[in-house]
Write a protein that holds these residues in place. Structure first.
Motif, mmCIF file in Angstrom:
data_model
loop_
_atom_site.group_PDB
_atom_site.id
_atom_site.type_symbol
_atom_site.label_atom_id
_atom_site.label_comp_id
_atom_site.label_asym_id
_atom_site.label_seq_id
_atom_site.Cartn_x
_atom_site.Cartn_y
_atom_site.Cartn_z
ATOM 1 N N LEU A 96 0.825 -1.205 0.000
ATOM 2 C CA LEU A 96 0.000 0.000 0.000
ATOM 3 C C LEU A 96 0.862 1.259 0.000
ATOM 4 N N VAL A 97 1.951 1.227 0.771
ATOM 5 C CA VAL A 97 2.829 2.394 0.845
ATOM 6 C C VAL A 97 3.539 2.623 -0.482
ATOM 7 N N ILE A 98 4.109 1.561 -1.052
ATOM 8 C CA ILE A 98 4.799 1.709 -2.342
ATOM 9 C C ILE A 98 3.812 2.110 -3.426
ATOM 10 N N GLY A 99 2.620 1.506 -3.403
ATOM 11 C CA GLY A 99 1.597 1.859 -4.385
ATOM 12 C C GLY A 99 1.178 3.314 -4.286
ATOM 13 N N ALA A 100 1.129 3.859 -3.041
ATOM 14 C CA ALA A 100 0.757 5.263 -2.867
ATOM 15 C C ALA A 100 1.817 6.187 -3.450
ATOM 16 N N PHE A 101 3.091 5.836 -3.284
ATOM 17 C CA PHE A 101 4.165 6.667 -3.821
ATOM 18 C C PHE A 101 4.248 6.577 -5.348
ATOM 19 N N LEU A 102 3.940 5.404 -5.888
ATOM 20 C CA LEU A 102 4.050 5.213 -7.339
ATOM 21 C C LEU A 102 2.720 5.440 -8.063
ATOM 22 N N TYR A 103 1.677 5.778 -7.302
ATOM 23 C CA TYR A 103 0.333 5.976 -7.872
ATOM 24 C C TYR A 103 -0.103 4.740 -8.674
ATOM 25 N N MET A 104 0.069 3.592 -8.063
ATOM 26 C CA MET A 104 -0.270 2.318 -8.716
ATOM 27 C C MET A 104 -1.153 1.505 -7.793
ATOM 28 N N ASP A 105 -1.959 0.634 -8.417
ATOM 29 C CA ASP A 105 -2.816 -0.265 -7.665
ATOM 30 C C ASP A 105 -2.014 -1.508 -7.291
ATOM 31 N N PRO A 106 -1.800 -1.770 -5.982
ATOM 32 C CA PRO A 106 -0.991 -2.931 -5.589
ATOM 33 C C PRO A 106 -1.532 -4.257 -6.112
ATOM 34 N N GLU A 107 -2.846 -4.352 -6.286
ATOM 35 C CA GLU A 107 -3.432 -5.618 -6.712
ATOM 36 C C GLU A 107 -3.202 -5.899 -8.199
ATOM 37 N N ARG A 108 -2.808 -4.879 -8.961
ATOM 38 C CA ARG A 108 -2.609 -5.053 -10.402
ATOM 39 C C ARG A 108 -1.139 -5.071 -10.796
ATOM 40 N N SER A 109 -0.253 -4.948 -9.836
ATOM 41 C CA SER A 109 1.175 -4.910 -10.129
ATOM 42 C C SER A 109 1.852 -6.108 -9.471
ATOM 43 N N TRP A 110 2.458 -6.962 -10.284
ATOM 44 C CA TRP A 110 3.040 -8.195 -9.744
ATOM 45 C C TRP A 110 4.172 -7.914 -8.774
ATOM 46 N N PHE A 111 4.928 -6.826 -9.011
ATOM 47 C CA PHE A 111 6.064 -6.539 -8.141
ATOM 48 C C PHE A 111 5.641 -5.904 -6.816
ATOM 49 N N LEU A 112 4.333 -5.630 -6.645
ATOM 50 C CA LEU A 112 3.822 -5.137 -5.378
ATOM 51 C C LEU A 112 3.095 -6.237 -4.598
ATOM 52 N N ASN A 113 3.311 -7.457 -5.008
ATOM 53 C CA ASN A 113 2.728 -8.588 -4.283
ATOM 54 C C ASN A 113 3.351 -8.693 -2.896
ATOM 55 N N GLY A 114 2.514 -8.794 -1.863
ATOM 56 C CA GLY A 114 3.011 -8.807 -0.490
ATOM 57 C C GLY A 114 3.953 -9.949 -0.199
ATOM 58 N N ASN A 115 3.690 -11.152 -0.745
ATOM 59 C CA ASN A 115 4.559 -12.297 -0.510
ATOM 60 C C ASN A 115 5.955 -12.070 -1.073
ATOM 61 N N LEU A 116 6.017 -11.460 -2.261
ATOM 62 C CA LEU A 116 7.312 -11.164 -2.864
ATOM 63 C C LEU A 116 8.065 -10.106 -2.044
ATOM 64 N N LEU A 117 7.335 -9.113 -1.560
ATOM 65 C CA LEU A 117 7.979 -8.022 -0.829
ATOM 66 C C LEU A 117 8.552 -8.471 0.510
ATOM 67 N N ILE A 118 7.862 -9.383 1.211
ATOM 68 C CA ILE A 118 8.419 -9.816 2.498
ATOM 69 C C ILE A 118 9.694 -10.639 2.281
ATOM 70 N N ILE A 119 9.769 -11.368 1.167
ATOM 71 C CA ILE A 119 10.999 -12.106 0.865
ATOM 72 C C ILE A 119 12.139 -11.136 0.581
ATOM 73 N N ILE A 120 11.855 -10.083 -0.199
ATOM 74 C CA ILE A 120 12.875 -9.081 -0.522
ATOM 75 C C ILE A 120 13.351 -8.369 0.739
ATOM 76 N N VAL A 121 12.405 -7.950 1.590
ATOM 77 C CA VAL A 121 12.767 -7.266 2.835
ATOM 78 C C VAL A 121 13.564 -8.195 3.750
ATOM 79 N N SER A 122 13.176 -9.453 3.805
ATOM 80 C CA SER A 122 13.877 -10.411 4.653
ATOM 81 C C SER A 122 15.323 -10.594 4.203
ATOM 82 N N VAL A 123 15.542 -10.659 2.878
ATOM 83 C CA VAL A 123 16.880 -10.905 2.348
ATOM 84 C C VAL A 123 17.759 -9.660 2.427
ATOM 85 N N LEU A 124 17.202 -8.505 2.078
ATOM 86 C CA LEU A 124 18.012 -7.297 1.944
ATOM 87 C C LEU A 124 18.187 -6.528 3.259
#
Length: 467
Positions: A152-180
């Motif tokens: 939701l936060v990234i979508g608000a900054f990019l003016y994008m709908d999180p549900e329509r953008s694959w790179f804003l998928n919550g499961n993918l983001l928690i993996i990225i945050v966990s690794v980085l």
């Protein structure tokens, strides 16, 4: 109540002699033998002030559970919730009293060591396992917040709908945050930034509370009592009736008490904070606990009440999801909460790794491969759990029904019954009867909560609320 050394015709009973000797070793001796260092409970003299100890314990109590309290109120009613919350707070204070009494008897400052003193090696394993379970649940709840809020936060900054953008998928983001972010911090050998993270976490939650109160007066419930059409069109998904319930019972009520219990767990941190307290005494540390629990009770009660009175029965188990994605204030709140929980995950991981190393490799020297491997395995486990658990309510419910009653009710009562000598307090004495009833209450609480949750899962009623 403070234990008094019993005397029988001027002499202590045989079993109570050890009790007195152990107790005298709890704090520095005033008359040490010449050339001998005085026996003391602490490795160093505590220098933490009363106020800072309150801050540290309050931060230990505060956690992600605050986000689910409005949901708990929606399924119990305002008055019933506040009564239950007060009961949990009072029981938590009594539980800390039992821990401090046991620590005063044997001069032990760690929860796991109390388990070993009370039940032998098995007790140490059980306590370590319960603490690991609770911390895994806490890590899961933090990552679940990242999973639901970061898109939701990234979508608000990019003016994008999180549900329509694959790179804003919550499961993918928690993996990225966990690794980085989380993994590099978790690989540190020493947790030097703990103080900064603790202060940031408590500040973020205070900001969250202030925002919840402000939004209550800014947002009007647009739904009339019979206006179901307006309800379906409401962008915030506000309540279908906009009428507060003082007392209510439904199929989701049995998630409410576990959520409250989860929100008050701080017991593994009580004895370390006691160790660092300036001029430590049982009465002084109990005062620290009472002030901290009282402050958190007020904060929890305000958050739940104003959150519930904003959204009523439509409130979700993760309350931030109820607010508009375009609201600038809420966006700042989301950023603050995300920063706090992201930096707190490595803090919560450290005690799990320490417990596992003590249990599995007690005589092994420090090893970087083992240090890294445990962190990786824990993060993978928690990520898989968060990806497949449907709602944060299930995490709050399960952990609040298992580890929370164990840490608050069952283990402190067992410690008290086993550690305090029978010569000092017999099993038929009122304090030990109270401790026994306290432990039985915890067992009943665990069984009833888990039973109703399993019934809800089996019958599909857990999805009735739409969360």
């Amino acid at each position: 109540m403070e234990l008094q050394d019993p005397k029988i015709n001027g002499a202590l009973p045989a079993g109570a002699v050890g009790y007195r000797q152990e107790r005298e070793g709890f704090l520095p001796s005033h008359n040490p033998a010449p050339g001998r260092k005085p026996a003391q409970f602490m490795d160093f003299e505590g220098k933490t002030s009363f106020g800072m100890s309150v801050f540290n314990l309050s931060n230990a109590i505060m956690g992600s559970g605050i986000l689910g309290l409005a949901y708990a109120m929606a399924h119990t009613g305002v008055l019933f919730f506040l009564v239950l919350l007060l009961c949990i707070a009072l029981l938590s204070s009594y539980s800390i009293h039992l821990l401090l009494t046991c620590a005063g008897v044997v001069g032990i400052r760690a929860y796991e060591q109390l388990g070993q003193r009370a039940l032998g090696p098995v007790g140490k394993v059980v306590v370590a396992a319960v603490i690991c379970l609770h911390n895994v649940g806490a890590m899961s709840s933090y990552l679940f917040i990242i999973k639901s809020e970061l898109p939701l936060v990234i979508g608000a900054f990019l003016y994008m709908d999180p549900e329509r953008s694959w790179f804003l998928n919550g499961n993918l983001l928690i993996i990225i945050v966990s690794v980085l972010i989380i993994l590099p911090l978790a690989l540190m050998r020493h947790l030097g930034y703990l103080g900064y993270t603790s202060g940031l976490s408590l500040t973020c939650m205070l900001f969250f509370l202030i925002s919840v109160i402000y939004k209550k007066f800014q947002l009007d419930c647009p739904v009339g009592r019979n206006d179901t059409a307006a309800e379906s069109k409401s962008p915030l998904g506000l309540n279908r009736s906009c009428e507060a319930q003082m007392f209510t019972v439904d199929s989701q009520m049995f998630y409410s008490v576990p959520i409250m219990a989860f929100a008050f767990v701080c017991h593994p941190e009580v004895l370390p904070i006691y160790t660092e307290l300036c001029r430590p005494s049982k009465r002084r540390m109990q005062a620290v606990a009472n002030v901290s629990i009282g402050a958190m009770f007020c904060m929890y009660g305000l958050t739940a009440t104003f959150g519930y009175l904003t959204f009523y029965s439509s409130v979700k188990a993760e309350m931030l999801q109820m607010y508009s994605q375009k609201d600038l204030l809420i966006l700042c709140v989301r950023l603050a909460v995300l920063l706090a929980v992201t930096l707190t995950v490595p803090v919560v991981l450290f005690p799990i790794r320490r417990a596992l190393q003590q249990l599995l490799f007690p005589s092994k020297a420090f090893s970087w491969p083992r240090h890294v491997a445990i962190a990786l395995i824990l993060l993978v486990l928690v990520n898989v759990l968060v990806i497949y658990v449907p709602t944060i309510r299930d995490i709050f419910g399960v952990i609040g029904s298992t580890s929370a009653p164990s840490l608050i009710f069952i283990l402190p009562s067992v410690f008290y019954l086993r550690i305090v000598p029978s010569e000092v307090e017999s099993l038929s004495s009122w304090p030990k009867i109270q401790a026994l009833c306290f432990g039985v209450l915890g067992i009943l609480f665990m069984a009833i909560s888990l039973g109703f949750m399993f019934i809800n899962w089996a019958t599909g009623q857990s999805r009735v609320s739409g969360h």
